[in-house]
Design an enzyme around this catalytic site. Structure first.
Site, PDB file in Angstrom:
ATOM      1  N   SER A 148       1.054  -1.399  -0.124  1.00  0.00           N
ATOM      2  CA  SER A 148      -0.004  -0.092   0.008  1.00  0.00           C
ATOM      3  C   SER A 148       0.714   1.459   0.157  1.00  0.00           C
ATOM      4  CB  SER A 148      -1.186  -0.364   1.595  1.00  0.00           C
ATOM      5  OG  SER A 148      -2.111   1.010   1.281  1.00  0.00           O
ATOM      6  N   ASP A 167      -8.951  -6.104  -5.065  1.00  0.00           N
ATOM      7  CA  ASP A 167      -8.234  -5.536  -4.025  1.00  0.00           C
ATOM      8  C   ASP A 167      -8.851  -4.481  -5.335  1.00  0.00           C
ATOM      9  OD1 ASP A 167      -6.775  -3.433  -3.874  1.00  0.00           O
ATOM     10  OD2 ASP A 167      -4.520  -4.100  -3.168  1.00  0.00           O
ATOM     11  N   ARG A 188     -11.531   7.140   9.584  1.00  0.00           N
ATOM     12  CA  ARG A 188     -11.056   5.482   9.642  1.00  0.00           C
ATOM     13  C   ARG A 188     -12.464   4.320   8.880  1.00  0.00           C
ATOM     14  NH1 ARG A 188      -7.141   2.213   9.251  1.00  0.00           N
ATOM     15  NH2 ARG A 188      -7.489   0.630  11.058  1.00  0.00           N
ATOM     16  N   HIS A 191      -8.095  -5.524   0.013  1.00  0.00           N
ATOM     17  CA  HIS A 191      -7.184  -4.651   0.397  1.00  0.00           C
ATOM     18  C   HIS A 191      -6.154  -5.552   1.217  1.00  0.00           C
ATOM     19  CE1 HIS A 191      -3.609  -2.037  -0.454  1.00  0.00           C
ATOM     20  NE2 HIS A 191      -3.890  -0.665   0.778  1.00  0.00           N
ATOM     21  N   ASP A 192      -6.710  -5.497   1.758  1.00  0.00           N
ATOM     22  CA  ASP A 192      -6.096  -6.085   3.445  1.00  0.00           C
ATOM     23  C   ASP A 192      -5.186  -7.375   3.045  1.00  0.00           C
ATOM     24  OD1 ASP A 192      -6.586  -4.134   5.231  1.00  0.00           O
ATOM     25  OD2 ASP A 192      -8.733  -4.931   6.715  1.00  0.00           O
TER      26      ASP A 192
END
Lengths: 365, 217
Positions: free
Chosen positions: A131, A297, A201, A330-331
């Site tokens: 990232s 992602d 967040r 993405h994580d």
């Protein structure tokens, strides 16, 4: 700094794991993502949770701390000990707040290079990160090609897309709209914009997961209740989960820092610094690259990783590219994806052989 | 031994084919192996010819195997991703036992001749007498040691004969620099034998091609 200002003195907070060998050839620099920090493989001092990359870093893990000397520093503009907007400005005796010059990915990397100099290391065996960490990896390879033996840019892009900038702007506006933000001077006034930062967040967290993963984890399940309450309570599990993510995040992260690091990502466009040609950024690179993307992602897509590979190919750099099949979004780069672990392990093993690092424990020790 | 589906059949004959391909590559050259599988040929070339070896491979497992060997391999599809490579980036582009599994063999060959100064192609010959026997006399889709899949599960969708391949190369304005074929015992067929003999007794063929200057392939 890129913005034309200078920042001196500044502090860098960092962690190291394992031992540096005699000829200092086994050092790995890991670069953290947007809200990560230097605690890559040890319990976090504020949350007590395992390090953010415990899946990959440790004895016998792909980034094997029995073999390599692993370094991870908090980025410039961060809030875990490295100089950032919450740090004391020696000129005023107050926190910097928005008086800190704008920080770019290149600034972060130049600061890291000064740390590596200070550690007496000339060439890094590997620079790796996902990232925003992946952006730093690309920047390292472009700025200091001769100091990077191998590089792993993971789940990243050579420039921030319009959509990514848009999501970041939502987060920043949420922070600035919080009455407790006080124009960025909240520290002096003894308050914190926790509501705004929490919403920022929450919004960001959605982008880290895929539709399938959310469906699999939460679906339309209700939270500890059999019926909807017909109110604005967190009836759905997914709402509860996001609220929890938002409220725990504010305990470990500074709101102004969030403004700075998201902005650094937004300004990142590596090709722009090289006459619009990404290939030129890596021209003549001897660095061995391993680019990794994940199928689900949608924040940093495979297409963006392919653009990096394309540029590296055009510059004749030795490059490998792997797209990992996963529904974790993405994580996924933070998680134990077997194919990802195998790729990382294999790439490092191949690079270690080329670097002449012995396959036994820490050689030279 | 029947290979599991999705893996290239590795027989004694394909081993010899790798050596034949490697024999056509000059020392120290820049090589791109398209459909490089587990990287066996690339490793052979890196060790014996000190080539700058790169690969393209479609399967995750193959890429992982290659990366673990320290090879530079990009996960990709020959039919799609060769377009990403710059002109003349390599001295040799190799397609080993992969031509018949591509969706558009002609386009793939054109891309290879654009990216590389030379192209090396090895493929199983569908004109071999055993294949003709099975189809012509028994009336069944051929299954041989080399072509070991049943018709309904084969990844090989564009088989050709040696004669077909030579015709395609002529159509494409490319030049054959060297060619060799092996019979079923792995022995090379005499160079001065006529094409019909190659096409009948050759189980495997390896061609070294060059772009015809003057007209871009």
């Amino acid at each position: 700094m890129s913005a034309g200002a200078s920042l001196s003195p500044f502090t860098i907070a960092y962690q190291t794991y394992g031992e540096l060998n005699a000829d200092k050839s086994n050092a790995i620099l890991l670069c953290h993502a947007l809200t990560g920090d230097q605690h890559v493989a040890n319990h976090h001092p504020l949350t007590g949770k395992p390090g953010w990359w415990s899946a990959l870093v440790g004895p016998g893990k792909p980034f094997d701390t029995d073999k390599y000397f692993v370094i991870c520093s908090n980025v410039l503009g961060g809030c875990m000990g490295t100089t950032g907007p919450a740090s004391l400005n020696p000129a005023t005796g107050r926190a910097y707040g928005l008086d800190l010059p704008m920080v770019t990915i290149a600034d972060m990397v130049r600061a890291q290079a000064m740390l590596i100099d200070r550690l007496g290391i000339d060439t890094l065996f590997c620079v790796a990160g996902g990232s925003m960490g992946g952006m730093q990896v690309l920047q390292w390879a472009a700025l200091y090609p001769e100091r990077v033996f191998s590089a792993m840019p993971i789940a990243t892009a050579a420039k921030h897309s319009s959509q990514n900038i848009a999501f970041h702007e939502v987060g920043r506006q949420a922070i600035m709209a919080d009455p407790d933000w006080r124009g960025g001077r909240y520290i002096d006034q003894g308050v914190r914009p926790v509501k705004g930062l929490g919403v920022a967040r929450m919004a960001a967290h959605i982008t880290y997961l895929s539709d399938e993963a959310l469906q699999r984890k939460f679906g339309r399940n209700l939270q500890d209740r059999a019926e909807p309450t017909f109110s604005f309570d967190a009836d759905f599990q997914v709402e509860n989960y996001l609220r929890h993510q938002g409220s725990t995040f504010v305990d470990r992260f500074d709101a102004n820092s969030y403004l700075y690091v998201t902005r650094a990502c937004d300004y990142f466009d590596l090709a722009q610094d090289y006459g619009g040609s990404l290939a030129r950024a890596f021209a003549g690179a001897k660095t061995r690259f391993c680019v990794v993307s994940f199928t689900s992602d949608w924040l940093y897509t495979t297409a963006e990783s392919r653009a990096i590979v394309h540029a590296l190919n055009a510059g004749a750099a030795p490059v490998s590219f792997v797209e990992i099949e996963t529904d974790k979004g993405h994580d996924a780069f933070l998680l134990e994806e077997p194919d990802f672990l195998a790729t990382t392990r294999g790439f490092l093993r191949g690079a270690a052989k080329a670097r002449g690092l012995s396959d036994k424990g820490s050689d030279g020790a | 031994m029947t290979p599991t589906n999705g893996e290239a059949p590795q027989t004694a004959v394909t081993r010899i084919d790798l050596l034949l391909v490697a024999g056509m590559v000059e020392t120290g050259a820049r090589v791109l192996d398209v459909g490089c599988g587990d990287g066996e040929l690339l490793r052979l070339l890196a060790e014996t010819k000190r080539v700058d070896a790169r690969g393209v491979e479609i399967s995750q497992k193959g890429v992982n195997d290659c990366v673990a060997k320290g090879l530079s391999v990009v996960q990709g599809d020959a039919d799609v991703d060769l377009a990403d490579y710059p002109d003349d980036g390599f001295d040799y582009v190799i397609l080993s036992q992969t031509l018949q599994a591509t969706r558009n063999p002609r386009k793939v060959l054109e891309q290879m001749l654009r990216i590389g100064k030379r192209a090396i192609v090895s493929f199983p010959n569908f004109g071999h007498w055993r294949v003709r026997w099975q189809l012509g006399v028994r009336g069944r889709m051929p299954i041989t040691e080399n072509l070991s899949y049943a018709w309904y599960e084969t990844p090989n969708i564009h088989f050709c004969t040696i004669r077909d391949f030579v015709n395609l190369v002529e159509m494409m304005d490319a030049r054959i620099l060297r060619a060799t074929a092996m019979n079923s015992s792995g022995a090379q067929i005499r160079v001065n034998a006529p094409w019909w003999a190659w096409n009948l007794f050759g189980e495997q063929a390896v061609f070294l091609l060059e772009r015809q200057e003057g007209r871009k392939a």
